[in-house]
Enzyme design. Structure first.
Site, mmCIF file in Angstrom:
data_model
loop_
_atom_site.group_PDB
_atom_site.id
_atom_site.type_symbol
_atom_site.label_atom_id
_atom_site.label_comp_id
_atom_site.label_asym_id
_atom_site.label_seq_id
_atom_site.Cartn_x
_atom_site.Cartn_y
_atom_site.Cartn_z
ATOM 1 N N SER A 62 0.836 -1.194 0.000
ATOM 2 C CA SER A 62 0.000 0.000 0.000
ATOM 3 C C SER A 62 0.872 1.245 0.000
ATOM 4 C CB SER A 62 -0.926 0.006 1.225
ATOM 5 O OG SER A 62 -1.830 1.101 1.190
ATOM 6 N N ASP A 63 0.331 2.312 -0.545
ATOM 7 C CA ASP A 63 1.045 3.588 -0.539
ATOM 8 C C ASP A 63 0.027 4.723 -0.566
ATOM 9 O OD1 ASP A 63 3.984 4.636 -0.887
ATOM 10 O OD2 ASP A 63 2.748 5.934 -2.135
#
Length: 201
Positions: free
Chosen positions: A77-78
């Protein structure tokens, strides 16, 4: 003689992240998981827009960890803050956080939280983006300084922790996946984990 039924095969779950926030969020699902740093270069490519940047980095993080754990289901995730198309990253220090909050004062910022769930062995791969629209109040210099001294959110994109005192800096939040703003969209995460074959509850 009847043999007991074999226990269903459950793939290990790995969170590819160095974020304490994502670790705490994933723990809410009460699933056993391990954490491994993805060691991915997060530098934007040229004039890369915030949404595509977040998507690319989430996929790269998941892929990097999945290569080391091919049998596992891996989450990457980012999050990238978007101010009029310009990506805003983690401030890193007080001066940068002050500048970010001054720029965002009275304006709307989109926080793009990207999610990738992959498993190399099974060939599973799903990617999604959870945008969160955040409207900041008009902030004066004194309250920006007081907030930063109190919370020191230098590791947060956009310099404001909505799960802490930073919520007082905001006028409104619009999202279909409430934990996305903190760093991991748990509605989307649960959906993808089920699709990957991992039983949630």
């Amino acid at each position: 003689m009847t043999l007991p039924a074999a226990a269903p095969f459950t793939r290990p779950l790995v969170l590819g992240s160095t974020s304490a926030y994502r670790r705490e969020l994933l723990a809410r699902l009460r699933l056993p998981f391990s954490v491994e740093p993805p060691e991915v270069d997060e530098t934007p490519l040229g004039e890369e827009a915030p949404g595509p940047l977040a998507r690319r980095l989430a996929a790269a993080k998941a892929a990097a960890v999945a290569r080391r754990h091919p049998a596992a289901i891996v989450i990457g995730s980012d999050q990238v803050a978007d101010l009029d198309g310009e990506p805003l990253g983690k401030p890193g220090n007080h001066a940068n956080a002050t500048a970010q909050l001054r720029r965002m004062s009275g304006r709307t910022v989109i926080f793009h939280t990207a999610l990738s769930v992959v498993c190399h062995e099974s060939g599973f791969a799903q990617h999604d983006l959870a945008p969160v629209k955040v409207r900041f109040r008009a902030l004066d210099a004194a309250e920006i300084e007081a907030y930063l001294r109190a919370e020191q959110p230098y590791d947060c994109a956009g310099s404001a922790r909505s799960e802490g005192a930073g919520i007082a800096l905001l006028d409104a939040i619009e999202s279909d996946d409430p934990t996305a703003l903190i760093g991991l969209p748990l509605i989307r995460t649960s959906r993808m984990l089920r699709a990957a074959g991992l039983r949630v509850f």
